[in-house]
Design a protein around this motif. Structure first.
Motif, PDB file in Angstrom:
ATOM      1  N   GLY A 161       0.791  -1.220   0.000  1.00 48.85           N
ATOM      2  CA  GLY A 161       0.000   0.000   0.000  1.00 48.85           C
ATOM      3  C   GLY A 161       0.824   1.271   0.000  1.00 48.85           C
ATOM      4  N   THR A 162       1.986   1.236   0.641  1.00 47.42           N
ATOM      5  CA  THR A 162       2.846   2.425   0.693  1.00 47.42           C
ATOM      6  C   THR A 162       3.268   2.854  -0.699  1.00 47.42           C
ATOM      7  OG1 THR A 162       3.677   1.811   2.877  1.00 47.42           O
ATOM      8  CG2 THR A 162       5.005   3.362   1.587  1.00 47.42           C
ATOM      9  N   TYR A 189       1.017   6.062   6.148  1.00 45.73           N
ATOM     10  CA  TYR A 189       1.093   4.970   5.176  1.00 45.73           C
ATOM     11  C   TYR A 189       2.520   4.435   5.036  1.00 45.73           C
ATOM     12  CZ  TYR A 189      -3.567   6.456   3.621  1.00 45.73           C
ATOM     13  OH  TYR A 189      -4.895   6.777   3.563  1.00 45.73           O
ATOM     14  N   ALA A 190       3.505   5.238   5.411  1.00 46.47           N
ATOM     15  CA  ALA A 190       4.902   4.833   5.288  1.00 46.47           C
ATOM     16  C   ALA A 190       5.592   4.967   6.635  1.00 46.47           C
ATOM     17  CB  ALA A 190       5.630   5.692   4.243  1.00 46.47           C
ATOM     18  N   GLU A 191       6.508   4.043   6.910  1.00 43.98           N
ATOM     19  CA  GLU A 191       7.282   4.074   8.146  1.00 43.98           C
ATOM     20  C   GLU A 191       8.310   5.194   8.097  1.00 43.98           C
ATOM     21  OE1 GLU A 191       6.660   2.141  10.633  1.00 43.98           O
ATOM     22  OE2 GLU A 191       5.352   0.628   9.718  1.00 43.98           O
ATOM     23  N   ALA A 192       8.859   5.527   9.278  1.00 40.54           N
ATOM     24  CA  ALA A 192       9.944   6.512   9.333  1.00 40.54           C
ATOM     25  C   ALA A 192      11.117   6.045   8.476  1.00 40.54           C
ATOM     26  CB  ALA A 192      10.380   6.723  10.779  1.00 40.54           C
ATOM     27  N   ASP A 193      11.408   4.727   8.508  1.00 45.31           N
ATOM     28  CA  ASP A 193      12.369   4.123   7.593  1.00 45.31           C
ATOM     29  C   ASP A 193      11.579   3.301   6.583  1.00 45.31           C
ATOM     30  OD1 ASP A 193      14.306   2.836   6.174  1.00 45.31           O
ATOM     31  OD2 ASP A 193      15.184   1.761   7.881  1.00 45.31           O
ATOM     32  N   ASP A 197       9.599  -1.021   2.104  1.00 42.08           N
ATOM     33  CA  ASP A 197       8.490  -0.790   1.183  1.00 42.08           C
ATOM     34  C   ASP A 197       8.972  -0.257  -0.156  1.00 42.08           C
ATOM     35  OD1 ASP A 197       6.421  -1.589   2.959  1.00 42.08           O
ATOM     36  OD2 ASP A 197       6.560   0.338   3.983  1.00 42.08           O
ATOM     37  N   VAL A 198       9.674   0.868  -0.134  1.00 37.31           N
ATOM     38  CA  VAL A 198       9.990   1.542  -1.402  1.00 37.31           C
ATOM     39  C   VAL A 198      11.038   0.808  -2.223  1.00 37.31           C
ATOM     40  CG1 VAL A 198       9.311   3.788  -0.481  1.00 37.31           C
ATOM     41  CG2 VAL A 198      11.725   3.110  -0.412  1.00 37.31           C
ATOM     42  N   GLY A 281      -4.668   4.943  -4.072  1.00 33.20           N
ATOM     43  CA  GLY A 281      -4.326   5.128  -2.671  1.00 33.20           C
ATOM     44  C   GLY A 281      -3.502   3.981  -2.124  1.00 33.20           C
ATOM     45  N   ALA A 282      -3.787   3.600  -0.884  1.00 30.49           N
ATOM     46  CA  ALA A 282      -3.022   2.541  -0.218  1.00 30.49           C
ATOM     47  C   ALA A 282      -3.664   1.165  -0.370  1.00 30.49           C
ATOM     48  CB  ALA A 282      -2.863   2.874   1.264  1.00 30.49           C
ATOM     49  N   ASN A 283      -4.595   1.036  -1.302  1.00 33.81           N
ATOM     50  CA  ASN A 283      -5.264  -0.248  -1.499  1.00 33.81           C
ATOM     51  C   ASN A 283      -4.354  -1.256  -2.196  1.00 33.81           C
ATOM     52  OD1 ASN A 283      -7.819   0.226  -0.308  1.00 33.81           O
ATOM     53  ND2 ASN A 283      -8.403   1.467  -2.074  1.00 33.81           N
ATOM     54  N   ASN A 284      -4.712  -2.514  -2.059  1.00 33.66           N
ATOM     55  CA  ASN A 284      -4.009  -3.628  -2.705  1.00 33.66           C
ATOM     56  C   ASN A 284      -4.975  -4.346  -3.640  1.00 33.66           C
ATOM     57  OD1 ASN A 284      -1.642  -4.994  -0.231  1.00 33.66           O
ATOM     58  ND2 ASN A 284      -1.870  -2.932  -1.041  1.00 33.66           N
TER      59      ASN A 284
END
Length: 436
Positions: A161-162, A189-193, A197-198, A281-284
């Motif tokens: 989703g990110t 939606y995204a972690e600090a790190d 994901d990316v 969006g953040a959907n899968n």
């Protein structure tokens, strides 16, 4: 598996975003779950890393002594939601070997340690993981049970989703990658790190699990060729839109003509007509193709505490019902031993962007480079490269080349040849194309 009277005893490991929702629902909806299972589900303890208050959770349930919790007598179910490889692997293995069934959402663990499935089969207990691939979306049980009588030929999905949110923002809001990432972090939606994901690691672990189920053979994280989205530029987005496409980070699993498994994760151009192009969006979403059932689409929220807890609770109820009956559910069907296609041999269509001299003979020389490597060109698009005083002053043109299906090896060799030519003025940008 031994049948006992009385409540089924459940140990929960982890009380974060998902774990806290699972605990809350187990406690608040205890009567409803008893009706569905046929026996009471008794939450005997919650293993946590650090002492801290969890709103809505009885502090008496919390313990940092996870080994002690797992050593409690007659534990029927262990729910692992702490994530990571260690110590989760040791906890899950201990639970399975002691005869407890396990529910987990830990894709990284399962994708890198297939021996856990063997341990569950040896102990005659369940190892369920519906929440590990696409949050609330049911995909594990459809692949392992509903479609077991069919032949799956490919599974392609937006499973992170990110990255989907970031790429969607780059298309719809016309922002660059760093700006879209910062927005995703601000919204949670995204972690600090955000590296896992990316850079595609999260999606790659999920791809390994999907390929294992779809093709009845063991695929691990190390088998998945992976490329993230951090290098996707605004120029890539514009090129995709000119082709009536959007860019998605796709997990792709398929069988080649020899029956070998091809599995990879890459930023990919997807035509607007394809069902996966409409996932925002953040959907899968996961797109499955079968010999008999044809094309199937599964979509919905792929993350978040409550949606993911829904999938975890579904596994808990199923495992608990099996426990009441004194049986284990169907084992993961890994009865075939297939090869894994070498990444260099994997075939795809590609779109190449080049900045070249706008002069006679250049196109012919470029076409020769493609032909030398056996890469067939389908379409060439050329646009002048505009400068401040007009396109004619630059003497350069931008080319977009769409290929027919070709191996990664041949495309990479073609790109190397193109970049060695004096007529090509900067690095060639390459992106895979799906569904055209």
């Amino acid at each position: 598996m031994i049948k006992r009277n009385g409540p089924l005893r459940l140990a929960l490991l982890g009380c974060g975003v998902v774990g806290s929702q699972v605990a809350r629902l187990l406690l608040e909806e205890a009567d409803e779950f008893e009706a569905r299972v046929g026996r009471r589900l008794e939450l005997v303890g919650i293993g946590v890393r650090h002492d801290a208050e969890r709103p809505g959770i009885d502090p008496a349930l919390l313990t940092t002594d996870v080994e002690g919790l797992l050593a409690e007598p007659d534990i029927d179910l262990v729910v692992e939601l702490i994530g990571g490889i260690d110590p989760a692997r040791a906890y899950v293995l201990s639970a399975l070997r002691s005869g407890a069934s396990v529910v987990t959402a830990n894709k990284a663990l399962l994708a890198s340690h297939p021996e856990l499935f063997a341990a569950a089969a040896e102990a005659g207990v369940d190892l369920y993981y519906e929440a590990a691939v696409a949050g609330a979306i049911p995909i594990i049980r459809p692949l392992s049970e509903s479609l077991i009588g069919d032949a799956v030929t490919s599974v392609t999905g937006v499973v992170n989703g990110t990255t989907n949110y970031i790429l969607d923002q780059m298309h719809t809001a016309k922002v660059c990658f760093p700006e879209a990432l910062a927005d995703a972090q601000r919204l949670g939606y995204a972690e600090a790190d955000p590296t896992a994901d990316v850079e595609g690691d999260d999606a790659a672990a999920k791809a390994a699990l999907l390929a294992s189920l779809a093709f009845h053979t063991r695929v691990t994280r190390d088998d998945v060729e992976t490329e993230g989205i951090s290098a996707v530029t605004e120029a890539d987005i514009e090129a995709a839109e000119e082709l009536r496409c959007v860019i998605k980070l796709l997990a792709h699993c398929s069988l080649d003509s020899a029956g070998s498994v091809t599995v990879n994760v890459h930023p990919t151009m997807v035509p607007l007509e394809h069902p996966l192009a409409s996932i925002h969006g953040a959907n899968n979403a996961i797109f499955v193709e079968c010999i008999n059932a044809g094309q199937l689409m599964f979509m919905g929220p792929g993350a978040g505490g409550t949606p993911t807890a829904s999938a975890v609770l579904g596994d808990i109820v199923t495992a608990a019902r099996n426990r009441v009956r004194g049986v284990a559910g169907p084992a993961v069907p890994n009865h075939q031993t297939r090869g894994i296609t070498e990444p260099s041999e994997a075939s795809s269509r590609y779109y190449l962007q080049l900045l070249v001299e706008d002069s006679p003979g250049v196109l012919a020389r470029l076409a020769e480079a493609f032909a030398e490597r056996g890469v067939s060109i389908q379409v060439v698009r050329q646009e002048p490269c505009a400068g401040e005083e007009g396109p004619e002053v630059t003497g350069l043109a931008r080319l977009g080349v769409m290929t027919h299906a070709a191996s990664h090896r041949d495309v990479a060799a073609t790109v190397s040849e193109l970049e060695s030519l004096p007529q090509v003025r900067e690095g060639v940008r390459v992106m895979r194309v799906e569904g055209m």
